[in-house]
Write an enzyme that holds these catalytic residues in place. Structure first.
Site, short mmCIF file in Angstrom:
data_model
loop_
_atom_site.label_atom_id
_atom_site.label_comp_id
_atom_site.label_asym_id
_atom_site.label_seq_id
_atom_site.Cartn_x
_atom_site.Cartn_y
_atom_site.Cartn_z
N GLY A 1 -6.11 2.23 -8.78
CA GLY A 1 -5.41 0.93 -8.86
C GLY A 1 -6.15 -0.09 -8.00
CB SER B 1 -8.60 -4.01 -10.50
OG SER B 1 -7.73 -3.24 -11.31
CG LEU C 1 -0.38 -1.36 -2.65
CD1 LEU C 1 0.64 -2.03 -1.73
CD2 LEU C 1 0.19 -0.04 -3.16
CG HIS D 1 12.39 0.37 2.51
ND1 HIS D 1 11.32 1.23 2.51
CD2 HIS D 1 12.05 -0.63 1.66
CE1 HIS D 1 10.37 0.75 1.69
NE2 HIS D 1 10.80 -0.36 1.16
C1 BG6 Z 1 9.35 -3.09 -0.62
C2 BG6 Z 1 10.18 -3.60 -1.75
O1 BG6 Z 1 9.37 -1.70 -0.58
O2 BG6 Z 1 9.84 -3.62 0.60
C3 BG6 Z 1 10.17 -5.11 -1.79
O3 BG6 Z 1 9.67 -3.09 -2.98
C4 BG6 Z 1 10.58 -5.66 -0.46
O4 BG6 Z 1 11.01 -5.61 -2.82
C5 BG6 Z 1 9.79 -5.03 0.66
O5 BG6 Z 1 10.35 -7.05 -0.49
C6 BG6 Z 1 10.33 -5.44 2.02
O6 BG6 Z 1 9.46 -4.97 3.01
P1 BG6 Z 1 9.32 -5.73 4.39
O7 BG6 Z 1 8.37 -4.89 5.17
O8 BG6 Z 1 8.81 -7.10 4.08
O9 BG6 Z 1 10.70 -5.78 4.97
#
Ligand code: BG6
Length: 516
Positions: free
Chosen positions: A33, A35, A38, A266
């Site tokens: 990935g 190109s 991320l 998260h």
């Molecule tokens: C990512 C999500 O995992 O975490 C995003 O896919 C989100 O939608 C991002 O914006 C938030 O991460 P951080 O580090 O900016 O709080």
């Protein structure tokens, strides 16, 4: 005094030591990935910063792979632009770093292409002395994870410690499936060719300094743990509010929504760090064992029990600018019912947490970007001041700030100076100095090279979190009146009114008098 200064000096020295990590195995990092967004936004800037800070192994090679036809020089100049605009822009070291970068075109579904890649990697390894160690980072849409894992296996690239091979590791990002069944299927495919110890499932929240600090805070101090329970804690709030909207990710987000995007990973990781029991050693399997136990103790709940509020942003004003609503974003359906905001109350059924609500909130296009954990302690059991002063005693509150303030603050009551006796809440603030430390992607890449799984998801936890969330997702996605149950909120607000009402309901139920 002198002794204290010497001790401080020693701990500053130790602090400096923490920034560097020696003894990393030489390796080739292969990014699929290459190109994509991320790679340009996160991975190459992270590797470049690691190079500048001397935290990459030596020797090391970085091979970008994608379908696009590029030469290694094309790739280098694209990544140069990306680092100059996104990275920590001291570009003086770039020419030396660029010499470690290579590019190889691949067809993801072609075994032949992967066999050619294997031959190329062998040759590069011989030239550069990277001892056959390989990291495969899948910066790809999740639909390609099984395809690439399969091709790596068929091309012999998943094999370890045979012929000229050293170790082989595969790194995948969330989403780990979209429900319990698909997460099991993904795991099955990964395990056809890779052992669990070879698989690294990233959650970039776990690599944030302040998130890593939660376990240190809880288990390297004696003063908090005795009160870290239902006897003293009234409720816990975990909030990840974002100003950003869906950006250019509508294709993914329309399939995911906030529960899959933020909660399955998260938010529940943060909950587990706050609520888990201490492991007996700070070691990846023990820590991950405690997390899975915690996930197993979360009480299953249904939407009908009123524990879930879902919302979606409409048009609004953010920082004085008009912004469009979710349904007007490019790539989003005009009648989309995908939630961009959720509030959920979780309860952990064990002796420590019985009855304590954990309120998790996350949403896009909110009034500010704030990520924090709020530990709200109970009120004093009896206020000796209430009759005299008619004042309420605001309970103590501990805030673990993740963004924008990285730090810890504790609020407690003091006497307001002056003749009149009255109380004043004061806050003791600790700010985390993260000026030069590793960012989250640097940390995960480093840990993967070290083979340390502590900051990565293990499959049993993934399944357990999907067990909790899949029934709720099904209920939300298949229920009657789905549109009515999705609360619209204006972009730039703090979310739907219904969320506030839900928090109040839980608070009333608990007869908490003072607002958190
Ligand atoms: C990512 C999500 O995992 O975490 C995003 O896919 C989100 O939608 C991002 O914006 C938030 O991460 P951080 O580090 O900016 O709080």
């Amino acid at each position: 005094m002198q002794a204290n200064l010497v001790k401080e000096e020693i701990s500053r020295e130790k602090g400096r030591d923490c920034l560097a990590m020696g003894g990393l195995d030489p390796c080739t990092i292969v990014i699929f990935g290459a190109s994509g967004d991320l790679t340009a936004r996160k991975l190459i800037p992270a590797l470049y910063h690691m190079f500048l800070s001397g935290s990459l192994p030596e020797p090391v090679s970085v091979v970008g792979c994608a379908r696009t036809m590029f030469s290694s020089d094309d790739f280098r100049s694209l990544m140069h632009q990306a680092c100059a605009s996104h990275g920590k822009a001291d570009m003086a070291g770039w020419p030396e770093f660029a010499a470690l970068l290579f590019y190889r075109q691949v067809a993801y579904d072609s075994e032949k292409s992967f066999r050619e890649l294997a031959a190329y990697l062998d040759e590069l390894d011989r030239q550069r002395g990277t001892r056959g160690n390989l990291v495969f980072d899948l910066a790809l849409p999740p639909t390609l994870y099984p395809v690439v894992a399969e091709m790596l296996g068929r091309a012999g690239l998943a094999a370890q410690h045979s012929d000229n091979r050293g170790w082989s590791r595969i790194v995948v990002e969330k989403p780990f499936g979209r429900d319990l069944d698909s997460s099991r299927e993904l795991d099955r495919v990964l395990h056809e060719h890779f052992q669990e110890e070879q698989i690294f499932r990233i959650d970039h929240y776990l690599a944030k300094e302040t998130v890593q600090n939660i376990l240190m805070f809880r288990f390297a101090n004696t003063i908090f743990e005795p009160i870290w329970n239902r006897g003293f804690i009234d409720c816990v709030g975990i909030m990840a509010a974002e100003k950003l909207g869906v950006e250019n990710r509508a294709g993914y987000y329309e399939q995911a929504g906030v529960i899959r995007d933020m909660f399955q990973n998260h938010m529940l990781q943060l909950l587990s760090l706050i609520a888990m029991e201490p492991p007996s050693h700070f070691e990846s399997e023990q820590v991950r064992d405690e997390k899975v136990k915690l996930f197993c103790s979360i009480r299953p709940f249904s939407r009908g029990q009123g524990e879930v509020v879902l919302g979606q942003y409409g048009p609004g004003l953010l920082d004085g600018q008009e912004v469009m609503g979710y349904r007007q974003e490019p790539g989003v359906g005009a009648r989309s019912l995908i939630p961009t905001f959720a509030l959920m109350h979780f309860y952990v059924e064990n002796w420590r947490w019985q009855g304590v609500p954990f309120c998790l909130v996350s949403g896009k296009r909110l009034a500010g970007k704030q990520t924090r954990i709020i530990i709200q302690f109970k009120e004093v059991p009896h206020s000796i001041f209430r009759d005299v002063l008619g004042e309420e005693v605001v309970p103590n509150r501990l805030v673990l700030g993740i963004y924008p303030e990285e730090g810890i603050s504790l609020t407690f009551q003091t006497k307001n100076p002056g003749a009149r006796v009255c109380l004043r809440p004061m806050t003791m603030d600790f700010r985390y100095d993260t000026g030069s430390v590793l960012d989250a992607y640097e940390k995960v890449l480093l840990d993967c090279i070290l083979g340390d799984h502590l900051l990565f998801w293990r499959q049993d936890s993934i399944e357990q979190t999907w067990k909790i969330l899949t029934p709720i997702l099904n209920e939300c996605e298949q229920c009657q009146g789905r549109a009515q149950q999705l609360h619209l909120y204006p972009a730039g607000s703090w979310g739907p009114e219904a969320a506030r009402a839900q928090v109040d309901r839980i608070r009333d139920r608990k007869e908490v008098r003072n607002a958190p």
